[in-house]
Motif scaffolding. Structure first.
Motif, PDB file in Angstrom:
ATOM      1  N   PRO A 126       0.842  -1.202   0.000  1.00 13.78           N
ATOM      2  CA  PRO A 126       0.000   0.000   0.000  1.00 13.78           C
ATOM      3  C   PRO A 126       0.876   1.251   0.000  1.00 13.78           C
ATOM      4  N   HIS A 127       0.376   2.345  -0.554  1.00 13.84           N
ATOM      5  CA  HIS A 127       1.191   3.544  -0.732  1.00 13.84           C
ATOM      6  C   HIS A 127       1.780   4.040   0.588  1.00 13.84           C
ATOM      7  N   GLY A 128       1.022   3.976   1.644  1.00 16.41           N
ATOM      8  CA  GLY A 128       1.505   4.460   2.938  1.00 16.41           C
ATOM      9  C   GLY A 128       2.197   3.411   3.777  1.00 16.41           C
ATOM     10  N   GLY A 129       2.342   2.199   3.227  1.00 20.72           N
ATOM     11  CA  GLY A 129       2.952   1.110   3.979  1.00 20.72           C
ATOM     12  C   GLY A 129       1.896   0.160   4.521  1.00 20.72           C
ATOM     13  N   ARG A 130       2.310  -1.066   4.812  1.00 19.37           N
ATOM     14  CA  ARG A 130       1.376  -2.036   5.384  1.00 19.37           C
ATOM     15  C   ARG A 130       1.072  -1.651   6.826  1.00 19.37           C
ATOM     16  N   MET A 131      -0.141  -1.948   7.254  1.00 19.42           N
ATOM     17  CA  MET A 131      -0.609  -1.404   8.527  1.00 19.42           C
ATOM     18  C   MET A 131       0.228  -1.893   9.712  1.00 19.42           C
ATOM     19  N   GLU A 133       3.384  -2.426   9.672  1.00 20.03           N
ATOM     20  CA  GLU A 133       4.621  -1.636   9.641  1.00 20.03           C
ATOM     21  C   GLU A 133       4.370  -0.224  10.161  1.00 20.03           C
ATOM     22  N   ARG A 134       3.232   0.338   9.815  1.00 19.63           N
ATOM     23  CA  ARG A 134       2.884   1.679  10.310  1.00 19.63           C
ATOM     24  C   ARG A 134       2.681   1.654  11.822  1.00 19.63           C
ATOM     25  N   ALA A 135       2.124   0.545  12.320  1.00 24.94           N
ATOM     26  CA  ALA A 135       1.952   0.406  13.771  1.00 24.94           C
ATOM     27  C   ALA A 135       3.308   0.293  14.461  1.00 24.94           C
ATOM     28  N   CYS A 136       4.255  -0.378  13.819  1.00 26.54           N
ATOM     29  CA  CYS A 136       5.610  -0.501  14.366  1.00 26.54           C
ATOM     30  C   CYS A 136       6.250   0.873  14.512  1.00 26.54           C
ATOM     31  N   VAL A 137       6.129   1.710  13.480  1.00 24.90           N
ATOM     32  CA  VAL A 137       6.683   3.069  13.531  1.00 24.90           C
ATOM     33  C   VAL A 137       5.958   3.896  14.587  1.00 24.90           C
ATOM     34  N   ALA A 138       4.652   3.732  14.704  1.00 21.67           N
ATOM     35  CA  ALA A 138       3.897   4.480  15.715  1.00 21.67           C
ATOM     36  C   ALA A 138       4.400   4.160  17.114  1.00 21.67           C
ATOM     37  N   ASP A 150      -2.307   6.943  16.349  1.00 20.71           N
ATOM     38  CA  ASP A 150      -3.068   6.036  15.506  1.00 20.71           C
ATOM     39  C   ASP A 150      -2.217   5.660  14.293  1.00 20.71           C
ATOM     40  N   PRO A 151      -1.931   4.364  14.083  1.00 18.24           N
ATOM     41  CA  PRO A 151      -1.076   3.964  12.951  1.00 18.24           C
ATOM     42  C   PRO A 151      -1.585   4.435  11.594  1.00 18.24           C
ATOM     43  N   SER A 152      -2.888   4.670  11.470  1.00 22.80           N
ATOM     44  CA  SER A 152      -3.420   5.117  10.178  1.00 22.80           C
ATOM     45  C   SER A 152      -2.963   6.525   9.829  1.00 22.80           C
ATOM     46  N   ARG A 153      -2.412   7.258  10.806  1.00 22.93           N
ATOM     47  CA  ARG A 153      -1.877   8.595  10.542  1.00 22.93           C
ATOM     48  C   ARG A 153      -0.401   8.565  10.166  1.00 22.93           C
ATOM     49  N   VAL A 154       0.208   7.387  10.189  1.00 20.19           N
ATOM     50  CA  VAL A 154       1.625   7.226   9.867  1.00 20.19           C
ATOM     51  C   VAL A 154       1.758   6.739   8.434  1.00 20.19           C
ATOM     52  N   LEU A 155       2.646   7.373   7.668  1.00 16.78           N
ATOM     53  CA  LEU A 155       2.916   6.936   6.300  1.00 16.78           C
ATOM     54  C   LEU A 155       4.401   6.675   6.149  1.00 16.78           C
ATOM     55  N   LEU A 156       4.755   5.564   5.490  1.00 12.24           N
ATOM     56  CA  LEU A 156       6.159   5.223   5.255  1.00 12.24           C
ATOM     57  C   LEU A 156       6.606   5.817   3.926  1.00 12.24           C
ATOM     58  N   VAL A 157       7.785   6.407   3.931  1.00 15.26           N
ATOM     59  CA  VAL A 157       8.333   7.056   2.742  1.00 15.26           C
ATOM     60  C   VAL A 157       9.793   6.659   2.571  1.00 15.26           C
ATOM     61  N   ASP A 158      10.378   7.088   1.449  1.00 19.94           N
ATOM     62  CA  ASP A 158      11.762   6.711   1.136  1.00 19.94           C
ATOM     63  C   ASP A 158      12.739   7.731   1.719  1.00 19.94           C
ATOM     64  N   GLY A 159      12.757   7.832   3.030  1.00 17.93           N
ATOM     65  CA  GLY A 159      13.643   8.774   3.701  1.00 17.93           C
ATOM     66  C   GLY A 159      12.928  10.067   4.047  1.00 17.93           C
ATOM     67  N   GLN A 311      -5.434  13.137  10.109  1.00 18.23           N
ATOM     68  CA  GLN A 311      -6.144  12.098   9.366  1.00 18.23           C
ATOM     69  C   GLN A 311      -6.697  12.603   8.037  1.00 18.23           C
ATOM     70  N   ALA A 312      -7.204  13.830   8.016  1.00 18.01           N
ATOM     71  CA  ALA A 312      -7.820  14.358   6.800  1.00 18.01           C
ATOM     72  C   ALA A 312      -6.825  14.540   5.664  1.00 18.01           C
ATOM     73  N   TRP A 313      -5.530  14.677   5.998  1.00 21.10           N
ATOM     74  CA  TRP A 313      -4.516  14.896   4.968  1.00 21.10           C
ATOM     75  C   TRP A 313      -3.840  13.619   4.498  1.00 21.10           C
ATOM     76  N   VAL A 314      -4.086  12.521   5.170  1.00 13.39           N
ATOM     77  CA  VAL A 314      -3.415  11.267   4.826  1.00 13.39           C
ATOM     78  C   VAL A 314      -3.675  10.862   3.380  1.00 13.39           C
ATOM     79  N   PRO A 315      -4.918  10.886   2.872  1.00  9.70           N
ATOM     80  CA  PRO A 315      -5.129  10.476   1.473  1.00  9.70           C
ATOM     81  C   PRO A 315      -4.364  11.335   0.467  1.00  9.70           C
ATOM     82  N   LYS A 316      -4.244  12.634   0.738  1.00 14.86           N
ATOM     83  CA  LYS A 316      -3.501  13.508  -0.181  1.00 14.86           C
ATOM     84  C   LYS A 316      -2.024  13.127  -0.210  1.00 14.86           C
TER      85      LYS A 316
END
Length: 446
Positions: A126-131, A133-138, A150-159, A311-316
């Motif tokens: 998934p674009h923001g990372g698997r859930m 993995e996002r929970a791990c970062v949270a 909330d892990p759904s507010r975390v997005l994984l990126v390339d640095g 949360q509202a900005w996550v999809p963008k």
């Protein structure tokens, strides 16, 4: 006729500079004197210097005049990473590494090969990372003061740089005004140029930006965002206090500002005996995007970063990730999450804080008596130069000594560029660092 004379004068001065007849550091006539000498209008004389500056041949300094630049120092030095010649000591870029990290990677790759997720790593995530993995970062970010995230507010990126870029792409428009420190991270300047953002400088005031100046800016301009590094600023090393953070959050809320909080170096200020104040993202969660990663605390080649957004900005932001990289590669994400979970990242951060403190102790010893600005646990030092000492001359002299440093130019967002050096401490061995800093001291004093 005036147009032809203007172009002729630009060519003549450029030829004089390139031939070395006008030497680096030469103070050129004032705009008015140049106009009088060559029979030009004052505005035309200003155009001559503006064109020479655009060619990288001169630099205009507020209150001092126009000077011939040191041609051996590229204008983008400190922004674009140059290949370091063999035998050259790199005090320009930080890529701190500890003994044994290569073996850590070998072990992690063996563990991945023995695991059962290899097939999944060959497919898109998934674009923001698997859930998970996002929970791990949270969970990791709880140690940075971002509790109950909330892990759904975390997005994984390339640095972290990618995190800044997708934030700008998703939430800002060309022409938007972004308030930044007068000295700031060069990577943000690069992406602002790419996205056609207008950066407006805020001067420093003690350990943080001048918030009165920010208030005045917001009163006269439509400011869309502020880019801030409240916990271990690059290059000045400050950690903003709690009251200043609260006031910045109040200004942002009152004027409807988006806050981009860069925490790439925050781990270095994470001393259990002297914890930094809470992130801006906890004071203004509805309009702050928090960006960090694992480049400095683990390895620069492990391109894993993270963005925490309302949360509202996550999809963008997810859409911007899709437009740029689609997703973070599964192999590097899996390694990063394994190291976050088993305590490797925490251990490396602790060891790098100690390593940075050792390097700063070498700074204290080798540069004793000189004025410098730094955080005692950071991997860099800001070295203001004595009056009338030109930074480009010092940088060129150090380059001839086999030492690469950065001047203030890549960090400056205002017309006033101070004569100073930023010394990166994390990329060379301790003996080489000690020797290089002693050379810096000698060259600055010459």
């Amino acid at each position: 006729m005036a147009e032809a004379r203007y172009k002729q004068l630009v060519d003549e001065l450029a030829a004089e500079i390139r031939a070395g007849r006008l030497k680096p550091g030469t103070r050129l006539p004032t705009h008015r004197r140049l106009a009088e000498r060559h029979g030009l209008a004052l505005v035309t004389a200003s155009r001559v210097y503006a064109e020479l500056e655009a060619m990288g041949l001169v630099s205009g300094e507020v209150g001092r005049g126009t000077f011939v630049r040191e041609a051996t120092i590229p204008r983008d030095k400190g922004i674009d990473q140059q290949a370091v010649a063999a035998g050259q000591v790199d005090l320009n870029f930080n890529y701190p590494s500890l003994p044994g990290q290569a073996e850590l990677l070998r072990g992690a790759l063996r563990q991945l090969a023995a695991g059962g997720e290899l097939d999944a790593m060959l497919r898109y995530a998934p674009h923001g990372g698997r859930m998970h993995e996002r929970a791990c970062v949270a969970r990791h970010l709880a140690s940075r003061g971002l509790d109950a995230l909330d892990p759904s507010r975390v997005l994984l990126v390339d640095g972290a740089q990618h995190g800044l870029a997708v934030t700008a792409m998703a939430l800002l428009q060309p022409g938007d005004v972004v308030a930044v420190d007068a000295l700031t991270y060069p990577g943000f300047k690069v992406l602002a140029e790419a996205h056609r953002l207008e950066l407006t400088p805020i001067p420093a005031s003690g350990a943080g930006p001048d918030l009165d100046a920010l208030e005045r800016l917001c009163a006269r301009r439509r400011v869309r965002a502020i880019y801030a590094m409240p916990t271990l600023h690059n290059p000045l090393g400050w950690v903003m206090g709690t009251s200043r953070r609260r006031r910045l959050a109040s200004i942002a809320r009152r004027h409807g500002l988006l806050v981009i909080e860069d925490a790439a170096y925050a781990f270095l200020a994470d001393d259990p005996q002297d914890m930094p104040p809470p992130p801006l993202a906890t004071l203004l969660p509805e309009s702050t995007v928090y960006v960090s990663g694992l480049s400095k605390n683990v390895a620069t080649g492990l391109r894993v970063g993270f963005v925490v957004a309302p949360q509202a900005w996550v999809p963008k932001i997810e859409r911007a990730i899709r437009a740029t990289t689609w997703c973070t590669p599964g192999v590097t994400t899996a390694i990063a999450c394994a190291w976050l979970e088993d305590g490797t990242v925490e251990r490396l951060e602790s060891e790098k804080r100690h390593d940075a403190a050792v390097r700063q102790a070498i700074v204290d010893e080798t540069l004793a008596g000189m004025r410098f600005v730094r955080h005692p646990s950071s991997y860099f030092v800001w070295l203001p130069l004595p009056e009338e000492t030109r930074a480009d001359h010092v940088a060129a002299a150090l380059m001839r000594e086999g030492i690469s440093v950065s001047t203030a130019e890549p960090f400056a967002t205002s017309k006033h560029v101070p004569h100073a050096l930023r010394l990166a401490l994390g990329s060379v061995g301790l003996p080489s660092l000690r020797s290089a800093l002693l050379t810096v001291r000698r060259v600055v004093g010459e």
